[in-house]
Design an enzyme around this catalytic site. Sequence first.
Site, PDB file in Angstrom:
ATOM      1  CG  HIS A 150      -1.741   1.238   1.371  1.00  0.00           C
ATOM      2  ND1 HIS A 150      -3.061   1.316   0.984  1.00  0.00           N
ATOM      3  CD2 HIS A 150      -1.435   2.478   1.859  1.00  0.00           C
ATOM      4  CE1 HIS A 150      -3.528   2.528   1.214  1.00  0.00           C
ATOM      5  NE2 HIS A 150      -2.559   3.260   1.749  1.00  0.00           N
ATOM      6  CD  GLU A 151       1.598   3.789   3.663  1.00  0.00           C
ATOM      7  OE1 GLU A 151       1.944   4.854   3.096  1.00  0.00           O
ATOM      8  OE2 GLU A 151       0.515   3.665   4.252  1.00  0.00           O
ATOM      9  CG  HIS A 169       0.525   6.544  -0.519  1.00  0.00           C
ATOM     10  ND1 HIS A 169      -0.498   7.301  -1.047  1.00  0.00           N
ATOM     11  CD2 HIS A 169       0.006   5.921   0.576  1.00  0.00           C
ATOM     12  CE1 HIS A 169      -1.588   7.142  -0.307  1.00  0.00           C
ATOM     13  NE2 HIS A 169      -1.308   6.301   0.670  1.00  0.00           N
ATOM     14  CG  HIS A 198       0.406   9.178  -6.839  1.00  0.00           C
ATOM     15  ND1 HIS A 198      -0.657   9.635  -6.085  1.00  0.00           N
ATOM     16  CD2 HIS A 198       0.223   9.724  -8.066  1.00  0.00           C
ATOM     17  CE1 HIS A 198      -1.435  10.395  -6.831  1.00  0.00           C
ATOM     18  NE2 HIS A 198      -0.920  10.472  -8.031  1.00  0.00           N
TER      19      HIS A 198
END
Length: 702
Positions: A490-491, A494, A497
Amino acid sequence: MRRAKGVVGAAHRKLEEIFVTTDNPFFTPSELPYQLPDFERIDAAHYRPAFEQGMADQRAEIRAITANPEPPTFENTIVALERSGQLLERVSLAFFNQTAADADETVQEIEAEISPKLSAHHDAIMLDPDLFARIKAVHDAGEELDPESQRLLERTHLEFTRAGAGLEPGQQARLKEINEELSSLSTTFQQKLMADTNESAVVVDDVEQLDGLSGDAIAAAAQTARERGHDGAYVITLNLPTAQPALHSLTSRELRERIHTASISRGNKGDEHDTTGIVARMARLRAERAALLGYSSHACYALEDSTAGSPAAVYELLSELIPAAIANAHAEAAELQKALDADTPTGKSVELRAWDWSFYSERVRRSTYDVDEAELRPYFELERVLHDGVFHAAHRLYGIDIVERTDLVGYHPDVRVFEVFDADGTPLGLFLGDFYTRASKRGGAWMDLLVKQSSLMGTKPVVVNNLNITKVPDGEPTLLAFHEVKTLFHEFGHALHGLFSEVRYPTFSAPEVRRDFVEFPSQVNEMWATWPDVLANYARHHQTGEPLPQETVQRIVDSQIWDQGFKTTEYLAASLLDLAWHEISPDTEIGDVLTFEAAALERAGVALEAIPPRYRTSYFAHIFAGGYSAGYYSYIWSEVLDADTVEWFRENGGLTRENGDHFRRTLLARGGSTEEMAAYREFRGRDPRIEPLLQRRGLDRT
């Protein structure tokens, strides 16, 4: 004698101030690769002078903009504003990462002092009438601009308007007071919560009470105890959410209750770390500010500038989920009660409580799907998950390569630095991994930026991932629970991104998008944790190297549907609690904070004793010390997009470079330079559908 000592001390401090002013590593861009902050040179003493000089520099830059005798243009006003404050940004990005990830007493003192000053500085810019007049003149002139520049102009005008640039002087004065107080209160909330979370860690004297924990978890608890001065004992630290990982496996009901009680009591014990007075004050101040700006509530103000658009739109989504989530939660509770009854001596009756849920949920999961979290941990060793899972999936999907840079250092010895290269070998940026928990780090997991990507500034991204994995003794492997594996993916979503950002203006540097869109890319990246060939690549026994059996892999995937009633309900409860706090008016009588909380949950229909909110008010850091006020719904709002996107990947062949390049080009690279839902429609070819989310969470079965 005492006076002489004071004079010498003052002289020493003056010399120190001169030194950190003349040799301050923030005063010029770092010469390290990608302008990585020079943490070997940075000392806490550098922060104050850098902040003061940074604010002074930006004030001078703003004066130069407003004093420009030339007519206002996009270049001499909007771009000039965009270029301003570079020193302030350098020190702010490094400092506020440290306040979250490695804050000692000195750093916390600086934060308490500097936060209200930064708020006042921000207000001085946003409420500058001469600056706003120039922005408005450019906005009204209709200058022909490229799409990203036009969006910057529109966003700048909107942000100044929403910040109160059009208010009367008396109203602006009160607005400044509110903003400054809110900044101070938010800092105090975070510091009190961190202190209380550390102090609330549960000390266990008898190792037999830890029955059910894995050997490495027990060893980690012993090491934490030694570090905190409890030699011979064991310490169970607390994570930020209500539910604590140890409750999944501890057989001692008494210890489970102690841990749960410690978790839900943070910030509301009436002691020096109590946060309830702070949150009540913050909620009222936010309501007053919204009223000043012409809104009926802070929720209306916050959500106007979101992809949702309004509280009504958020409630419409949540109302679709609540009935099915509650029904599923009741059905799960009935199964768990049966398991609890089977453990209860004949003739006695024990009611399922919140501290029982995780333990018996794991038992039902094992019996239904033959999946045991504790038995899976040896297959999820941190290094293997990171390199052969997270990095491997990113390479397959986007062609990037990630190489550790042991010659570069982070802000703490635990921090590791990696250089990221594009498929053609072009350097993309740096990735810093800070994976372990410590007393100086706040709870949870998050991504930060140390350098923003911007072609205007000529900078490439430097991103940080922070997790809170319990650190094991030196030489021992770090074995992860499966939820920690998903958090790692998940992280890194980020991080991708940020790394893939291709924008001109730093305002739009990913992940600078609207709040209810920011979790979307990271949630999409979670899908690769259970993608069969990715999971097969990293899920190997840390001692034997044997792969996790394929049938176990399928059972893991199948088992994801279990406990979704609980997970959805605890999340919805927190989201609705957030909205309740931010729909009050300035004169709402709050009274006791926990009573207000209970009433809000009851009204929303999510008051289940065995399923407390994922965050209770007194430790709801997302909304009282983060940027999610009236926005905690964002995770599930983003999950609608995420689930629909996962369906797209499956329809189009899954883990392929073609798919990755399309997702990167249309969404990840854009940052905030394109209206978010327009970018989504370009990627997907249509508006999102909610059905994939309902199916994923098992909410389509009731």
